[in-house]
Design a protein around this motif. Structure first.
Motif, PDB file in Angstrom:
ATOM      1  N   ALA A   2      52.946  17.218  44.362  1.00 52.07           N
ATOM      2  CA  ALA A   2      54.362  16.937  44.202  1.00 52.07           C
ATOM      3  C   ALA A   2      55.086  18.176  43.685  1.00 52.07           C
ATOM      4  N   ALA A   3      54.430  18.886  42.715  1.00 52.93           N
ATOM      5  CA  ALA A   3      55.038  20.098  42.166  1.00 52.93           C
ATOM      6  C   ALA A   3      55.143  21.175  43.233  1.00 52.93           C
ATOM      7  N   GLY A   4      54.109  21.271  44.087  1.00 52.84           N
ATOM      8  CA  GLY A   4      54.143  22.262  45.153  1.00 52.84           C
ATOM      9  C   GLY A   4      55.259  21.992  46.141  1.00 52.84           C
ATOM     10  N   LYS A   5      55.477  20.734  46.489  1.00 54.21           N
ATOM     11  CA  LYS A   5      56.549  20.373  47.413  1.00 54.21           C
ATOM     12  C   LYS A   5      57.914  20.678  46.800  1.00 54.21           C
ATOM     13  N   GLU A   6      58.047  20.408  45.526  1.00 49.76           N
ATOM     14  CA  GLU A   6      59.313  20.699  44.827  1.00 49.76           C
ATOM     15  C   GLU A   6      59.593  22.203  44.810  1.00 49.76           C
ATOM     16  N   LEU A   7      58.555  22.995  44.593  1.00 48.91           N
ATOM     17  CA  LEU A   7      58.725  24.453  44.580  1.00 48.91           C
ATOM     18  C   LEU A   7      59.103  24.970  45.965  1.00 48.91           C
ATOM     19  N   LYS A  10      62.723  24.371  46.452  1.00 48.74           N
ATOM     20  CA  LYS A  10      63.535  25.336  45.704  1.00 48.74           C
ATOM     21  C   LYS A  10      63.553  26.693  46.397  1.00 48.74           C
ATOM     22  N   VAL A 269      54.739  31.278  41.212  1.00 46.22           N
ATOM     23  CA  VAL A 269      54.414  29.999  40.562  1.00 46.22           C
ATOM     24  C   VAL A 269      53.792  29.037  41.570  1.00 46.22           C
ATOM     25  N   TYR A 270      54.356  29.021  42.780  1.00 45.94           N
ATOM     26  CA  TYR A 270      53.828  28.122  43.822  1.00 45.94           C
ATOM     27  C   TYR A 270      52.379  28.477  44.169  1.00 45.94           C
ATOM     28  N   THR A 273      50.148  27.387  41.371  1.00 46.53           N
ATOM     29  CA  THR A 273      49.985  25.927  41.378  1.00 46.53           C
ATOM     30  C   THR A 273      49.048  25.487  42.497  1.00 46.53           C
ATOM     31  N   ARG A 274      49.235  26.079  43.671  1.00 42.84           N
ATOM     32  CA  ARG A 274      48.394  25.736  44.820  1.00 42.84           C
ATOM     33  C   ARG A 274      46.936  26.132  44.558  1.00 42.84           C
TER      34      ARG A 274
END
Length: 294
Positions: A2-7, A10, A269-270, A273-274
Motif C-alpha cells: 500500500a505504501a509503495g502504491k502511494e509513493l 506521489k 524511499v520507494y 520500501t520495495r
C-alpha cells in the motif's frame, strides 16, 4: 505494497507538476524576449518626447503648464502597475510592500489616496486595504496598447489639473536584468523642469531649440506634456511586463529543479520500501521452508 502504491502516485503527481512548470518556464523565456524588445523600443520615444518638451519649456518660460504647478490639495494620486497573473516569485509582493509604505506616509501626513490600478494583483490589493480606486484596467495581454491606458490614467491626470490631488506617484517594477527587478515608487506629477533638463543633458541634448508653432505654443505644450506623461506610464508598463516574465522564468526554473529533487527523494524511499518488502517475503519463504523441512 500500500505504501509503495502511494509513493508511486506521489511520484507521478510531482512528475506532472514538473512538466507544467517546465512548460511555463519555456513560455516565459519566449515572452520575456519579446517584452524586452518592446521595452527597449519604447525608450527612444520617451526620451525624444521629453527632449522636445524640455526645449519647448526653455523657449517659452512665460507659460507654465498645469502639470508643472504644485498645489496643496488634501489627496495624493497613485498609479500602481502590477501583473494580472501570479507565479512570478516575490515580484508583486515587493512592489506592494513599497506601495504600502507610501500609503502609510500619505495617511500620516493627513491626506487621502486616489489610486489607478493597472493589473489584477494591484487592483485586488488596493481594494483589500480600502484605498479609493478611481479607475482601473486589467488583462491588457502580452501586447499592451496605449489606447487602453489613456482612459484610466486620464481620470487621475484630470484630477491633478483641477487641483484635486497634490501629487501623482507611479509605482512599478523596473527591469534591471533577468535576475533583478527593482520596485520603484517615483513622482510623476508635478513635473520637474530641472529634472527634465538634467535628463536631457545626460542624453547629450543640452543645447537650446526653438520651433515654428501651429496653431500656437501653448496648445502644442499642452498636448505634448500630456503625451509625455502617458509615455512615462506606458514605459512603466513595458518595464513591469519584462520584469514579470523574467521573474516567472526564474520562479518556474526553481520549481522545476525542486520538483526534480522531490522526485529523486521519493524514488529513493520507494526503492527502499520495495527492497524491504522483497526481503521480508524472502525471509517468510525461507522460514516456512525451514519449518516444513524441520
Amino acid at each position: 505494497m500500500a505504501a509503495g502504491k502511494e509513493l508511486r502516485t506521489k511520484i507521478k503527481s510531482v512528475e506532472n507538476t514538473k512538466k507544467i512548470t517546465k512548460a511555463m518556464e519555456m513560455i516565459s523565456v519566449s515572452k520575456m524576449r519579446k517584452a524586452q524588445e518592446r521595452m527597449r523600443a519604447a525608450r527612444p520615444y520617451s526620451n525624444k518626447i521629453r527632449d522636445i518638451a524640455t526645449h519647448l519649456g526653455q523657449a517659452n518660460p512665460e507659460y507654465v503648464h498645469a502639470f508643472m504647478k504644485a498645489n496643496d490639495a488634501k489627496a495624493v494620486g497613485m498609479i500602481v502597475v502590477s501583473t494580472d497573473k501570479g507565479l512570478c516569485g516575490g515580484l508583486n509582493t515587493n512592489l506592494l510592500r513599497q506601495v504600502t509604505n507610501k500609503l502609510r506616509e500619505t495617511q500620516a501626513a493627513g491626506k487621502t489616496t486616489h489610486a489607478v490600478a493597472i493589473g489584477s494583483k494591484g487592483l485586488g490589493f488596493l481594494n483589500r486595504v480600502g484605498a479609493k480606486v478611481v479607475s482601473h484596467v486589467t488583462h491588457l495581454g502580452d501586447k499592451p496598447h496605449l489606447d487602453k491606458l489613456i482612459g484610466p490614467v486620464k481620470v487621475l491626470l484630470d484630477q491633478y489639473a483641477k487641483g484635486e490631488v497634490s501629487a501623482v506617484y507611479l509605482c512599478y517594477n523596473n527591469f534591471v536584468s533577468t535576475m533583478k527587478q527593482d520596485p520603484v515608487v517615483e513622482q510623476l506629477l508635478p513635473l520637474s523642469s530641472a529634472k527634465m533638463e538634467a535628463e536631457t543633458k545626460a542624453q547629450g541634448s543640452g543645447h537650446a531649440w526653438d520651433y515654428i508653432y501651429e496653431p500656437d505654443a501653448q496648445s502644442v505644450i499642452d498636448d505634448l506634456l500630456v503625451r509625455y506623461v502617458e509615455a512615462l506610464v506606458f514605459q512603466a508598463l513595458a518595464e513591469n511586463m519584462a520584469s514579470e516574465h523574467a521573474a516567472r522564468m526564474v520562479a518556474m526554473k526553481a520549481a522545476t529543479d525542486n520538483a526534480g529533487s522531490v522526485i529523486g527523494e521519493l524514488k529513493l524511499v520507494y526503492n527502499k520500501t520495495r527492497q524491504a518488502a522483497i526481503t521480508k517475503e524472502l525471509s517468510e519463504i525461507v522460514s516456512g521452508a525451514a519449518a516444513i523441512s524441520g
